[in-house]
Design an enzyme around this catalytic site. Sequence first.
Site, PDB file in Angstrom:
ATOM      1  N   ASP A 159       0.865  -1.176   0.000  1.00  0.00           N
ATOM      2  CA  ASP A 159       0.000   0.000   0.000  1.00  0.00           C
ATOM      3  C   ASP A 159       0.903   1.227   0.000  1.00  0.00           C
ATOM      4  O   ASP A 159       1.552   1.518   0.999  1.00  0.00           O
ATOM      5  CB  ASP A 159      -0.915  -0.002   1.223  1.00  0.00           C
ATOM      6  CG  ASP A 159      -2.021   1.051   1.139  1.00  0.00           C
ATOM      7  OD1 ASP A 159      -1.826   2.063   0.435  1.00  0.00           O
ATOM      8  OD2 ASP A 159      -3.078   0.850   1.752  1.00  0.00           O
ATOM      9  N   ARG A 211       0.076   4.388  -0.355  1.00  0.00           N
ATOM     10  CA  ARG A 211      -0.602   5.656  -0.107  1.00  0.00           C
ATOM     11  C   ARG A 211      -0.064   6.349   1.140  1.00  0.00           C
ATOM     12  O   ARG A 211       0.251   5.711   2.132  1.00  0.00           O
ATOM     13  CB  ARG A 211      -2.115   5.423   0.054  1.00  0.00           C
ATOM     14  CG  ARG A 211      -2.781   4.965  -1.217  1.00  0.00           C
ATOM     15  CD  ARG A 211      -4.233   4.596  -0.967  1.00  0.00           C
ATOM     16  NE  ARG A 211      -4.362   3.436  -0.089  1.00  0.00           N
ATOM     17  CZ  ARG A 211      -5.523   2.907   0.276  1.00  0.00           C
ATOM     18  NH1 ARG A 211      -6.650   3.457  -0.147  1.00  0.00           N
ATOM     19  NH2 ARG A 211      -5.557   1.854   1.061  1.00  0.00           N
TER      20      ARG A 211
END
Length: 203
Positions: free
Chosen positions: A131, A133
């Site tokens: 991930d 982000r």
Amino acid sequence: MDTITVKRRVMMPIRAGDVMAEFISFQGDRSGKEHIGISFEGKTPSFASHVPLVRLHSECLTGDVFGSGRCDCGEQLDEAIDLINQEGGYILYLRQEGRGIGLYAKLEAYALQDKGFDTYQANDMLNLPEDGRDFRIAAQMLKALGVSKIRLLTNNPDKARQLIMYGIDITEQVPTKVHVNQYNHHYLKTKADRKCHTMTFDD
């Protein structure tokens, strides 16, 4: 650290005019990504509505626009519009396609998933983060809007953790529904098992 400020506010009818929302652009983010805030006034003022309901929604072209069954992004966005239009708050639409890896890389990961690998294994095989982000920008957008205390609409504990780390007070974590179908069941179950997303499955 970048200083994020509001650039422009524009009222826009969405859902073919059934819903009115204020679209907000920002300036000062040197990444060059055009993140958008969407503000909803709310229809049912209550004690809870004094603290805005906020959804951090990462862009998903395949799900948001084309209704892909491989994820639950489109359904979550529709759910967020319905809830936040009712209660008042914000959707922060973040240009972080594929959990930050981009659209083309997401398609490469899908191809590996078609061979039996899960979403995290596929990203690892492509030398990409599970991930990628960073929700710092979301915290900066909220502060630019004068918001420091929110109710967070999410099943993802990492969103809450990062926002708290960047100075946002979360008074409540409101779970989204589990939008499961025959195509995304394994994907959603993997998120729950590997990343502790708050989801309950019947099987």
